[in-house]
Design a protein around this motif. Structure first.
Motif, short mmCIF file in Angstrom:
data_model
loop_
_atom_site.label_atom_id
_atom_site.label_comp_id
_atom_site.label_asym_id
_atom_site.label_seq_id
_atom_site.Cartn_x
_atom_site.Cartn_y
_atom_site.Cartn_z
N VAL A 88 43.91 41.75 44.63
CA VAL A 88 43.91 41.41 43.21
C VAL A 88 42.76 42.12 42.50
CG1 VAL A 88 43.69 39.53 41.55
CG2 VAL A 88 44.92 39.15 43.69
N ALA A 142 45.69 43.80 34.93
CA ALA A 142 45.74 43.08 36.19
C ALA A 142 46.63 43.80 37.20
CB ALA A 142 46.29 41.68 35.97
N GLY A 152 48.01 43.33 41.52
CA GLY A 152 48.01 42.48 42.71
C GLY A 152 48.44 41.06 42.46
N ILE A 153 48.88 40.75 41.25
CA ILE A 153 49.37 39.41 40.94
C ILE A 153 50.68 39.54 40.16
CG2 ILE A 153 47.12 38.31 40.90
CD1 ILE A 153 47.21 38.42 37.84
N PHE A 163 51.75 38.94 37.13
CA PHE A 163 51.01 38.69 35.90
C PHE A 163 51.72 37.74 34.96
CE2 PHE A 163 47.92 39.61 32.71
CZ PHE A 163 48.60 39.70 31.51
N HIS A 186 50.94 34.02 35.09
CA HIS A 186 49.55 33.58 35.11
C HIS A 186 49.05 33.18 33.72
CE1 HIS A 186 47.84 34.63 39.20
NE2 HIS A 186 49.14 34.92 39.29
N ASN A 216 51.11 44.35 32.28
CA ASN A 216 50.17 43.52 33.05
C ASN A 216 48.81 43.46 32.36
OD1 ASN A 216 52.18 43.18 34.92
ND2 ASN A 216 51.04 44.00 36.65
N SER A 236 42.14 35.19 35.60
CA SER A 236 43.41 34.56 35.89
C SER A 236 43.12 33.10 36.20
CB SER A 236 44.09 35.21 37.09
OG SER A 236 45.05 34.32 37.61
N ASN A 257 45.09 30.57 36.81
CA ASN A 257 45.87 29.96 37.90
C ASN A 257 45.13 29.99 39.23
OD1 ASN A 257 47.66 30.84 35.80
ND2 ASN A 257 49.37 30.40 37.14
N GLU A 258 44.59 31.16 39.55
CA GLU A 258 44.03 31.34 40.89
C GLU A 258 42.56 31.76 40.85
OE1 GLU A 258 46.53 33.31 43.71
OE2 GLU A 258 48.33 32.90 42.54
N TYR A 285 40.80 34.25 39.58
CA TYR A 285 40.36 35.62 39.78
C TYR A 285 39.62 36.06 38.53
CZ TYR A 285 43.86 35.78 43.53
OH TYR A 285 44.60 35.53 44.66
#
Length: 113
Positions: free
Chosen positions: A2, A24, A26-27, A29, A32, A76, A97, A99-100, A102
């Motif tokens: 990510v 972004a 690796g996600i 997008f 998110h 993205n 991000s 959500n996770e 990052y």
């Protein structure tokens, strides 16, 4: 892997404008929640603006009416349009991000005459 990469920072005079971008990779997008945060010297990091995957937005009171968050899922990318900039907007601006949890590495915004 990510990666969130901010760009668009710089030096601007009071009253000026800048547009920050965060690309972004690796996600997935589009699903998110994305946010822009900032941290000024000696201060805690604070949320500036956030956008849900559905397009809902939220802003810090200090930037309402001056800043606009937007996103382009095809690219993205999340943006932060900053108008009527003030010296107190000077900070390092970070993309996140939500959500996770990052984070990008940040881009410096300096508002000074």
């Amino acid at each position: 892997q990510v990666q969130l990469q901010e760009s668009g920072g710089g030096l601007v005079q009071p009253g000026g404008s800048l547009r920050l971008s965060c690309v972004a990779s690796g996600i997935i997008f589009s699903v998110h929640f994305m946010g822009w945060y900032r941290q000024a010297p000696g201060k805690e990091r604070e949320l500036v603006a956030a956008m849900t995957d559905g397009g809902g937005t939220a802003y810090a009171d200090s930037v309402k009416g001056r800043f606009t968050i937007s996103r382009d899922n095809a690219k993205n990318t999340v943006y932060l349009q900053m108008n009527s900039l003030r010296p107190e907007d000077t900070a390092v601006y970070y993309c996140r991000s939500i959500n996770e949890n990052y984070w990008g590495r940040g881009t410096q915004v300096t508002v000074s005459s």
